[in-house]
Enzyme design. Structure first.
Site, PDB file in Angstrom:
ATOM      1  N   GLU A   1     -19.560   3.228   4.634  1.00  0.00           N
ATOM      2  CA  GLU A   1     -19.199   2.932   5.663  1.00  0.00           C
ATOM      3  C   GLU A   1     -18.076   2.153   5.727  1.00  0.00           C
ATOM      4  OE1 GLU A   1     -20.948  -1.272   5.922  1.00  0.00           O
ATOM      5  OE2 GLU A   1     -21.223  -1.696   3.972  1.00  0.00           O
TER       6      GLU A   1
ATOM      7  N   ARG B   1     -19.212  -8.547  15.472  1.00  0.00           N
ATOM      8  CA  ARG B   1     -20.822  -8.014  16.351  1.00  0.00           C
ATOM      9  C   ARG B   1     -21.082  -6.571  17.343  1.00  0.00           C
ATOM     10  NH1 ARG B   1     -25.058 -12.100  16.488  1.00  0.00           N
ATOM     11  NH2 ARG B   1     -25.840 -10.820  17.681  1.00  0.00           N
TER      12      ARG B   1
ATOM     13  N   GLU C   1     -24.952   0.160  -3.522  1.00  0.00           N
ATOM     14  CA  GLU C   1     -24.238  -0.312  -3.090  1.00  0.00           C
ATOM     15  C   GLU C   1     -22.813   0.178  -2.485  1.00  0.00           C
ATOM     16  OE1 GLU C   1     -24.030  -2.912  -0.929  1.00  0.00           O
ATOM     17  OE2 GLU C   1     -21.914  -3.962  -1.032  1.00  0.00           O
TER      18      GLU C   1
ATOM     19  N   ASN D   1     -26.984  -9.415  25.640  1.00  0.00           N
ATOM     20  CA  ASN D   1     -26.887  -8.596  24.082  1.00  0.00           C
ATOM     21  C   ASN D   1     -28.440  -8.210  24.359  1.00  0.00           C
ATOM     22  OD1 ASN D   1     -27.124  -7.854  20.926  1.00  0.00           O
ATOM     23  ND2 ASN D   1     -27.438 -10.070  20.654  1.00  0.00           N
ATOM     24  N   GLY D   2     -28.846  -6.882  23.467  1.00  0.00           N
ATOM     25  CA  GLY D   2     -30.235  -6.596  23.046  1.00  0.00           C
ATOM     26  C   GLY D   2     -30.245  -5.292  24.024  1.00  0.00           C
TER      27      GLY D   2
ATOM     28  N   HIS E   1     -33.073  15.160 -13.023  1.00  0.00           N
ATOM     29  CA  HIS E   1     -34.125  15.110 -12.383  1.00  0.00           C
ATOM     30  C   HIS E   1     -33.530  16.169 -10.694  1.00  0.00           C
ATOM     31  CE1 HIS E   1     -36.347  13.493 -15.117  1.00  0.00           C
ATOM     32  NE2 HIS E   1     -35.820  12.781 -14.877  1.00  0.00           N
TER      33      HIS E   1
ATOM     34  N   CYS F   1     -24.260  -7.597  20.176  1.00  0.00           N
ATOM     35  CA  CYS F   1     -23.295  -7.353  20.848  1.00  0.00           C
ATOM     36  C   CYS F   1     -22.903  -8.674  20.619  1.00  0.00           C
ATOM     37  CB  CYS F   1     -23.271  -7.553  22.808  1.00  0.00           C
ATOM     38  SG  CYS F   1     -23.968  -6.062  23.105  1.00  0.00           S
TER      39      CYS F   1
ATOM     40  N   TRP G   1     -21.398  -3.598  21.365  1.00  0.00           N
ATOM     41  CA  TRP G   1     -22.183  -2.811  20.710  1.00  0.00           C
ATOM     42  C   TRP G   1     -23.151  -1.790  21.795  1.00  0.00           C
ATOM     43  CZ3 TRP G   1     -26.347  -0.523  18.011  1.00  0.00           C
ATOM     44  CH2 TRP G   1     -26.180   0.196  17.619  1.00  0.00           C
TER      45      TRP G   1
ATOM     46  N   LYS H   1     -22.010  -6.049  13.299  1.00  0.00           N
ATOM     47  CA  LYS H   1     -22.407  -7.034  12.083  1.00  0.00           C
ATOM     48  C   LYS H   1     -24.005  -7.170  11.959  1.00  0.00           C
ATOM     49  CE  LYS H   1     -21.442  -9.760   8.873  1.00  0.00           C
ATOM     50  NZ  LYS H   1     -21.607  -8.756   7.244  1.00  0.00           N
TER      51      LYS H   1
ATOM     52  N   LYS I   1     -20.641   0.737   0.398  1.00  0.00           N
ATOM     53  CA  LYS I   1     -19.473   0.193   0.842  1.00  0.00           C
ATOM     54  C   LYS I   1     -18.157   1.392   0.949  1.00  0.00           C
ATOM     55  CE  LYS I   1     -19.656  -4.059   1.503  1.00  0.00           C
ATOM     56  NZ  LYS I   1     -21.544  -3.785   1.499  1.00  0.00           N
TER      57      LYS I   1
HETATM   58  C1  F6R Z   1     -23.022  -3.073   4.750  1.00  0.00           C
HETATM   59  C2  F6R Z   1     -23.815  -3.849   5.480  1.00  0.00           C
HETATM   60  C3  F6R Z   1     -25.156  -3.920   6.190  1.00  0.00           C
HETATM   61  C4  F6R Z   1     -26.337  -5.498   6.273  1.00  0.00           C
HETATM   62  C5  F6R Z   1     -27.646  -5.164   6.531  1.00  0.00           C
HETATM   63  C6  F6R Z   1     -28.545  -6.290   6.984  1.00  0.00           C
HETATM   64  O1  F6R Z   1     -21.715  -3.485   4.259  1.00  0.00           O
HETATM   65  O2  F6R Z   1     -23.556  -5.614   6.058  1.00  0.00           O
HETATM   66  O3  F6R Z   1     -25.791  -2.980   5.322  1.00  0.00           O
HETATM   67  O4  F6R Z   1     -26.429  -5.722   4.717  1.00  0.00           O
HETATM   68  O5  F6R Z   1     -27.205  -4.400   8.192  1.00  0.00           O
HETATM   69  O6  F6R Z   1     -27.994  -6.981   8.262  1.00  0.00           O
HETATM   70  P1  F6R Z   1     -28.089  -8.795   7.967  1.00  0.00           P
HETATM   71  O7  F6R Z   1     -28.252  -9.497   6.309  1.00  0.00           O
HETATM   72  O8  F6R Z   1     -27.745  -9.315   8.478  1.00  0.00           O
HETATM   73  O9  F6R Z   1     -29.543  -8.754   7.749  1.00  0.00           O
END
Ligand code: F6R
Length: 622
Positions: free
Chosen positions: A498, A27, A491, A102-103, A514, A2, A75, A617, A495
């Protein structure tokens, strides 16, 4: 994961809190709330949904003028995202105490049972409310808020940043930190608390990171830090290099669009001061590792999650190729809990934008306990990962606000290339097998050209934008790549999942036959990252064969290829060209069209690109 903000000082507390929450909303954005202490006492407003809902609630039920307060953006972990479960939570029968968290409090059931037995009434299903009631009850007993607070936090297991204010102590905000981030913003006659510096950077650039198991007693003119055991802690201040404008949209339609456009700068800033014009690399950050230490490294384990793990996959190709050190890439959460083999000659490289990803922190802590050295690649100054590592290479991407990582990824990849060149040069100096110095310099000079090439890619994306819009109804998109194109394919798929909530998978192109080729049917869109045809050991012909195999089965191919690759146009419905470069560095360029494709497709579906559903995030829980 959070977002937390606290303030004490002469400014309008509500403005400071809402401004901070806006910057921290990445967050978590399931619900939000604030508490302030005004002349008439503690006042709280909270609301499920995005921050705007809270703002409307406050417009309808205004808060009094106040100079102390706390704010939270959530969150959800324990309890659904409802008004009742939103923070702050009030503690005690008279509800004079307000707490945000937060946690995760792992022993909350046991603590809740104790409170229920004592007749406490709960207003939410959260673990956090337990802490609010415990601190309120302890304050009743001891009469001293910091003592009551520390007595309670010492009983909590798990991860937490907790902030508390109490109506009877209207000049102080208390904070505690264990396994979750907390930074103090130092002002003049005012002070701030935040999950990260974004919470207060528009007010002050002076910051102090709070250490593990420490509490903060914050007043407008006083900052006191103590360990949970009561020992005083001398604050160590640092200067925040981001400015507030870096974390605002600056006219772009979304943070993600802005952050995609920031990428030439992110790459240039990450190279700056580390790569000389002659192509030699200086990484003074890892001076702590002697040439002898580098010579003794027999294996590198890179740990990360999600997009950051794909940056590691790219770095693996470069480090193994140039420095000839075996590299293993591990998802942090898998690595930590499978009794991995780590020796004192294993170098752990932990990659994280936030530096607060709990899975990655747990993996690095475990590796350190086994005697390994940890090098972090991190984007956030003062983050826990940076503080707990033996050395840090900061990526200088600036604040990344959109939940989906873009510029942080290209900066991580850039840092990975720098590390590869640096290790190669050091290994060579130590008499080990590695790429020769002249080639390394040439590669370094090539790397210096990458920011301009990224700009070039960004200027030529009209076709990708149109494709993203056209394909808004696609049910599934597959991505293929080889070598550094493989993590790019992964990647691209992430993208799309998500941001656009559609099924997407990335495969190594060679793996297709395969099994996954069975997925191909008439009209299936497949995006293929095509390697440069110019290298003598190029995988270009093999990828062209892979394309032919899927086209024969009805796939519609969109190729991301190097400028000048004439052949590929014969085998694809669409070709998006990126500038020529050393194939190993091409990931920085080929990933960009995939980011833009996902952004456009998500936009065309009317989705929120900056805050996709169910995500946050910073994932600060395991
Ligand atoms: C996807 C994304 C996540 C982060 C992952 C690690 O777009 O942003 O997959 O890459 O949660 O986050 P960090 O880099 O903050 O450890």
């Amino acid at each position: 994961m959070c977002g937390i903000v606290g303030y004490v000082g002469p400014k309008s507390t509500l403005e400071v809190l809402l401004g901070g929450l806006k910057r921290l909303e990445y967050r978590g954005y399931d619900s939000a709330g604030v508490s302030v202490i005004s002349g008439t006492g503690l006042e709280t407003r909270k609301k499920a949904g995005k921050l705007d809902n809270l703002v409307n609630e406050i417009t309808n039920h205004p808060l009094s003028e106040a100079h102390i307060g706390i704010g939270h953006t959530r969150w959800a972990t324990h309890g659904a995202p409802t008004d009742g479960n939103a923070h702050p939570h009030l503690g005690g029968p008279t509800a004079k105490l307000s707490l945000i968290h937060n946690g995760i409090i792992e022993n909350f059931s046991e603590l809740k049972a104790e409170l229920l037995a004592a007749g406490t009434k709960f207003a939410s299903e959260t673990d956090s409310e337990v802490a609010a009631h415990l601190v309120a009850a302890e304050f009743e007993k001891t009469g001293d808020l910091p003592t009551a607070f520390v007595n309670v936090v010492k009983r909590l297991h798990g991860a937490f940043t907790i902030l508390v204010i109490h109506e009877d102590q209207p000049d102080v905000v208390l904070a505690a930190r264990r396994n979750a981030p907390l930074v103090i913003g130092v002002g003049d006659g005012e002070n701030f608390l935040g999950s990260d510096v974004a919470a207060f950077v528009e007010h002050t650039k002076r910051a102090i990171s709070v250490g593990q198991d420490e509490i903060v007693i914050l007043r407008a003119n006083e900052i006191e830090i103590r360990t949970f055991e009561g020992a005083p802690v001398a604050p160590v201040e640092f200067e925040v290099s981001w400015d507030a404008s870096a974390a605002s949209k600056g006219g772009w339609s979304s943070f993600m669009a802005k952050e995609i456009a920031d990428q030439p700068q992110a790459v240039a800033d990450t190279l700056m001061g580390r790569l000389e014009s002659d192509g030699s690399v200086r990484l003074s950050e890892i001076d702590g590792l002697s040439t002898e230490d580098i010579k003794n490294i027999d294996r590198i384990v890179m740990v990360a999650c999600g997009t950051a793990a794909y940056a590691c996959d790219v770095a693996k190709y470069a480090i193994e190729k140039f420095a000839r050190i075996p590299v293993q890439v591990e998802l942090s959460h898998e690595f930590r809990y499978r009794d991995p083999i780590i020796t004192k000659n294993t170098l752990i490289v932990a990659v994280s934008q936030s530096g607060e990803t709990m899975d990655t922190l747990m993996a690095t802590r475990y590796a350190k306990e086994q005697g390994a050295k940890v090098l972090a690649i991190c984007n956030t100054q003062g983050a826990t990962l940076a503080r707990e590592s033996d050395a840090v290479i900061y990526t200088h991407a600036g604040p990344e606000v959109a939940v989906a990582s873009t510029k942080a990824l290209v900066a991580q990849i850039t840092a990975g290339y720098l590390l590869a060149l640096f290790l190669a040069s050091e290994r060579l100096a130590a008499g080990c097998d590695a790429t020769d110095e002249a080639t390394l310099r040439k590669l370094g000079q090539e790397l210096l050209k990458m920011p301009a090439r990224v700009t070039n890619v960004l200027e030529g994306l009209n076709e990708v934008r149109a494709l993203g819009k056209e394909m808004a109804n696609a049910k599934s998109v597959l991505f293929l790549g080889r070598n550094v194109g493989f993590p790019v394919a992964m990647e691209g798929a992430l993208k799309l999942k998500e941001l656009a909530y559609i099924h997407a998978e990335g495969f190594a192109a060679g793996e297709l036959k395969h099994g996954p080729i069975a997925l191909i049917e008439e009209g299936q869109p497949v995006i293929v990252i095509v390697p440069s045809p110019r290298d003598h050991d190029s995988l270009h012909p093999k990828v062209i064969s892979n394309i032919q195999e899927i086209r024969a089965r009805g796939a519609k191919v969109i190729a991301i290829a190097e400028a000048g690759d004439k052949e590929v146009a014969n085998f694809a419905e669409h070709v998006i060209y990126v500038p020529q470069c050393e194939n190993i560095f091409s990931s920085i360029l080929t990933v960009i069209p995939l980011q833009v494709f996902a952004l456009e497709l998500s936009g065309a579906k009317g989705l929120d690109v900056d805050q996709p559903r169910n995500l946050a995030k910073s994932v600060t829980v395991e």
